[in-house]
Design an enzyme around this catalytic site. Sequence first.
Site, mmCIF file in Angstrom:
data_model
loop_
_atom_site.group_PDB
_atom_site.id
_atom_site.type_symbol
_atom_site.label_atom_id
_atom_site.label_comp_id
_atom_site.label_asym_id
_atom_site.label_seq_id
_atom_site.Cartn_x
_atom_site.Cartn_y
_atom_site.Cartn_z
ATOM 1 N N MET A 35 1.030 5.131 -0.013
ATOM 2 C CA MET A 35 0.201 6.303 0.322
ATOM 3 C C MET A 35 1.078 7.551 0.382
ATOM 4 S SD MET A 35 -2.126 4.683 3.351
ATOM 5 C CE MET A 35 -2.812 3.034 3.224
ATOM 6 N N MET A 90 -1.873 4.607 -3.943
ATOM 7 C CA MET A 90 -2.868 5.575 -3.460
ATOM 8 C C MET A 90 -2.192 6.931 -3.438
ATOM 9 S SD MET A 90 -4.509 3.195 -0.488
ATOM 10 C CE MET A 90 -3.115 2.099 -0.522
ATOM 11 N N HIS A 132 -0.246 -1.162 -4.891
ATOM 12 C CA HIS A 132 -1.495 -0.387 -4.893
ATOM 13 C C HIS A 132 -1.133 1.074 -4.637
ATOM 14 C CE1 HIS A 132 -5.513 0.370 -2.505
ATOM 15 N NE2 HIS A 132 -5.462 1.063 -3.630
ATOM 16 N N ASP A 185 0.840 -1.202 0.000
ATOM 17 C CA ASP A 185 0.000 0.000 0.000
ATOM 18 C C ASP A 185 0.872 1.248 0.000
ATOM 19 O OD1 ASP A 185 -2.706 -1.008 0.065
ATOM 20 O OD2 ASP A 185 -2.174 -1.851 2.009
#
Length: 230
Positions: A40, A71, A69, A38
């Site tokens: 971010m 973000m 992923h 993730d």
Amino acid sequence: MNQQINLKIAPSILASDFSCLLSDVKKVEQKADILHFDIMDGHFVPNITFGPGVVRALRGKINLPFDVHLMVDNPEKWIKPFAETGCEFLTVHLEAAVHLDRLVSSIKGEGIKAGVALNPATSLCNLEYILPRLDLVLLMTVNPGFGAQKFIPEVLPKIKNLRQMAEKRGVQLDIGVDGGINGKTAEKVVKAGANILVMGTSIFGAPDPKKAILDIREKISNYLERKEDY
Ligand code: DX5
Ligand code: ZN
């Protein structure tokens, strides 16, 4: 009837203990199918995690496909740096994409599987003309930014609609779900048509992460055995 699905369990390292990241990931390496990262940026989502350096550091040490992923705002700036880590999937958010088709082309141009993630309230409509070019659609089942949030059940019909959309077009699509997936919600999302389960807290927060994966697999296969209508 035992309905076969290509079930893939993707532990998210967001819920691991970063002070012993490698040994935590080693606990799941044998039983997981994909490792989920993730990313971010503190802009697209209100949290910051890590960059390509962390993905690269694990790449040579872990024998699993890596799924990144993103973000982040301006995802176009990050395709190349993450492609160079050796990841197998690169997923961008529809909401952060100004030129989605161009982004997908540049991911595929790197020889990587292209994914698009949708926040819970984002409609499937914008996938209409790009679906055949995608390898993965990641449906967020929480609002992205943090682990350990509560599953949003309103996404269930969306999963079902997306699976129907893909089947109608004859598209072989991986449908991932991300956020709040555990022993209870896993069965529901698989029933709706998801086949990649991203799981953070329910794997790395469990006393035995490897067993947590085995338990989920067993649950899903029992469910597939007993259900008659998929
Ligand atoms: C949320 C992340 C998720 C998160 C899932 O923004 O995209 O991948 O790690 O965490 P859990 O499984 O704890 O809800
Ligand atoms: Zn994620």
